[in-house]
Structures are given as C-alpha cells and as structure tokens.
Design an enzyme around this catalytic site. Structure first.
Site, mmCIF file in Angstrom:
data_model
loop_
_atom_site.group_PDB
_atom_site.id
_atom_site.type_symbol
_atom_site.label_atom_id
_atom_site.label_comp_id
_atom_site.label_asym_id
_atom_site.label_seq_id
_atom_site.Cartn_x
_atom_site.Cartn_y
_atom_site.Cartn_z
ATOM 1 N N SER A 61 -59.171 -56.740 -43.421
ATOM 2 C CA SER A 61 -59.944 -56.276 -44.478
ATOM 3 C C SER A 61 -58.941 -56.014 -45.938
ATOM 4 C CB SER A 61 -60.611 -54.942 -44.353
ATOM 5 O OG SER A 61 -61.363 -55.002 -43.182
HETATM 6 N N1 SAH Z 1 -59.154 -54.292 -38.387
HETATM 7 C C1 SAH Z 1 -58.412 -55.668 -38.177
HETATM 8 C C2 SAH Z 1 -59.693 -56.755 -39.202
HETATM 9 C C3 SAH Z 1 -60.368 -57.135 -38.035
HETATM 10 S S1 SAH Z 1 -61.540 -58.404 -38.420
HETATM 11 C C4 SAH Z 1 -57.322 -55.574 -39.115
HETATM 12 O O1 SAH Z 1 -56.642 -54.838 -39.475
HETATM 13 O O2 SAH Z 1 -56.740 -56.874 -39.156
HETATM 14 C C5 SAH Z 1 -62.668 -58.239 -37.228
HETATM 15 C C6 SAH Z 1 -62.364 -58.367 -35.801
HETATM 16 O O3 SAH Z 1 -63.447 -58.093 -34.916
HETATM 17 C C7 SAH Z 1 -61.938 -60.043 -35.457
HETATM 18 O O4 SAH Z 1 -60.328 -59.859 -35.168
HETATM 19 C C8 SAH Z 1 -62.853 -60.422 -34.253
HETATM 20 O O5 SAH Z 1 -62.186 -61.164 -33.586
HETATM 21 C C9 SAH Z 1 -63.111 -59.001 -33.689
HETATM 22 N N2 SAH Z 1 -64.403 -58.932 -32.985
HETATM 23 C C10 SAH Z 1 -65.612 -59.474 -33.213
HETATM 24 N N3 SAH Z 1 -66.431 -59.108 -32.235
HETATM 25 C C11 SAH Z 1 -65.600 -58.437 -31.314
HETATM 26 C C12 SAH Z 1 -66.313 -57.761 -30.129
HETATM 27 N N4 SAH Z 1 -67.496 -57.846 -29.547
HETATM 28 N N5 SAH Z 1 -65.337 -57.101 -29.419
HETATM 29 C C13 SAH Z 1 -63.893 -56.884 -29.868
HETATM 30 N N6 SAH Z 1 -63.678 -57.579 -31.111
HETATM 31 C C14 SAH Z 1 -64.441 -58.067 -31.775
#
Ligand code: SAH
Length: 214
Positions: A61
């Site tokens: 993000s």
């Molecule tokens: N907080 C992160 C950004 C994450 S983007 C950072 O600082 O980099 C959102 C993430 O959620 C992605 O990596 C995606 O793979 C994950 N995601 C999507 N659905 C999910 C689920 N059901 N359980 C766990 N992770 C999930």
C-alpha cells in the site's frame, strides 16, 4: 540514496501533512526501512506516494494508507494483532512496532516467505509470526485479537473475523468492489458492532480459498 532523509520527508509531507497524528505510528514509519521490503526494482520509489507492485499481482500500500490503517486501530503497545494479507511484510513491521504481538497470515506461500525474510533481515521478526494460509476466516488458534487489520478488500466484513475480535476490539478492513471501496473501522462493544468509514480506497481483492457455508 539518503534513505533516512526520504523517510523523514515521507512522514512530514504524506503523513503529518494529511492528518496522521498518532506519534507512535509516525515514529515507527520514521524508523522502518521501507526500501528493504519492496522489490529490488522498486527501491528508488520506496518512499513515493503510491502503491508498488510486489509480484504475484499484489501490491504494498501507499505509505499514507498503511499509516491511516494502523492509526485507526488505536494501539498502545499491549495488544495482540492479526493481519490478513502479509504481502512483503512492511505493514506487519509497522504493527509490530506499536503493538505487543502480531500474527500475519498470507495466502501466497512465496509472499509469506518474502515477508518472513524481509522481517528477519530488518531485525523486526521478534514479535511477529508469519503464517502461510487463508486468512479470510481469520486465524482461530491465536484468537481472540485486540485488533485485526485486513489488507485486501472483502465483499462484506467476514463474520469469522468479527467473532475473533475481543470485546472492545477494533478492525480495519476495505469493503466493496475494486473501483468503489471504503475503508471501514469496525468496533465490537458489549456484543454490538458499530463502524464508520475512515477513507475511500483501492485494495486487491481478499481471496477466499476455502468455500464458506454462511
Ligand atoms: N500489507 C501488505 C500488503 C498486502 S497486499 C504489505 O505491507 O506489503 C494484500 C495481500 O493479501 C496480498 O499479498 C494477497 O496475496 C493477500 N491475500 C489476499 N487474500 C488473502 C487471504 N484470503 N488470506 C491471506 N492473504 C490474502
């Protein structure tokens, strides 16, 4: 590249300048080396005011969004927090700096490994556990949580996550279709739920690997 200078500029322009006031969140983001969490190709853009690709179609993000989400949880340093969607581990590092303990769960195994490695390399893994798995139903073994932070957008707030919040717990979660999402802050109090919209946003979708019955 003077990373410390870039961090201070990011905090004053993008965070303080837009109303982030939680000093503990601001201090964490002045300290944590975001350039060590993004992909090698994106290092020069680590402090830019936008989300960045981290592979597998996922993104880290924009710094403002991370700061706002953590601020909305009103953490004081004693809490256990669940994060759904570890990505590259940066948001977990910020949570780890302002809470007592963080459990972060990531669906894509390669990203879970990347998050674990980034957190270890930056010396931040101490109070953080990275789990590879589906977090759309939360993570019951460590529940209940003082706070839950969801980094991917759900069609509706998953009931399982509300159930895993402690009384007086807070959750921050993007809800809605890609082009029209709101960042909701949900609070549980005496068995009742209230929520408000903190911001409008665009997150990747929360994937649901396991079929749901409700
Ligand atoms: N907080 C992160 C950004 C994450 S983007 C950072 O600082 O980099 C959102 C993430 O959620 C992605 O990596 C995606 O793979 C994950 N995601 C999507 N659905 C999910 C689920 N059901 N359980 C766990 N992770 C999930």
């Amino acid at each position: 590249m003077d990373w410390a200078l870039q961090r201070r500029m990011m905090v004053s322009r993008q965070l303080r300048g837009r109303g982030i006031r939680d000093e503990r969140v601001l201090a964490a983001m002045i300290e944590i080396p975001r350039e060590d969490f993004v992909l090698e190709d994106s290092r020069a853009a680590a402090y830019s005011d936008e989300p960045l690709g981290i592979g597998f179609g996922q993104t880290i993000s924009q710094p403002y969004m991370t700061a706002l989400m953590v601020q909305c949880l009103e953490l004081e340093g004693t809490e256990t927090v669940l994060e759904v969607g570890s990505g590259c581990g940066y948001h977990a590092a910020v949570l780890g700096a302002v809470a007592a303990r963080v459990i972060t769960i990531e669906l894509i195994p390669e990203l879970a490994a990347m998050a674990r490695e980034n957190l270890a390399n930056t010396g931040r893994i101490g109070n953080i556990t990275v789990i590879a798995g589906d977090g759309s139903l939360g993570y019951p073994p460590e529940a209940p949580y003082d706070a839950i932070s969801v980094a991917a957008a759900a069609a509706a707030v998953p009931r399982a996550l509300i159930e895993q919040l402690k009384d007086r717990g807070r959750m921050v979660i993007p809800v809605g279709p890609y082009a029209d999402q709101e960042l909701r802050v949900v609070r549980k109090k005496g068995g009742a739920i209230d929520w408000h919209v903190a911001e409008y946003c665009r997150f990747v979708p929360l994937r649901e690997a396991a079929p749901r019955l409700d």
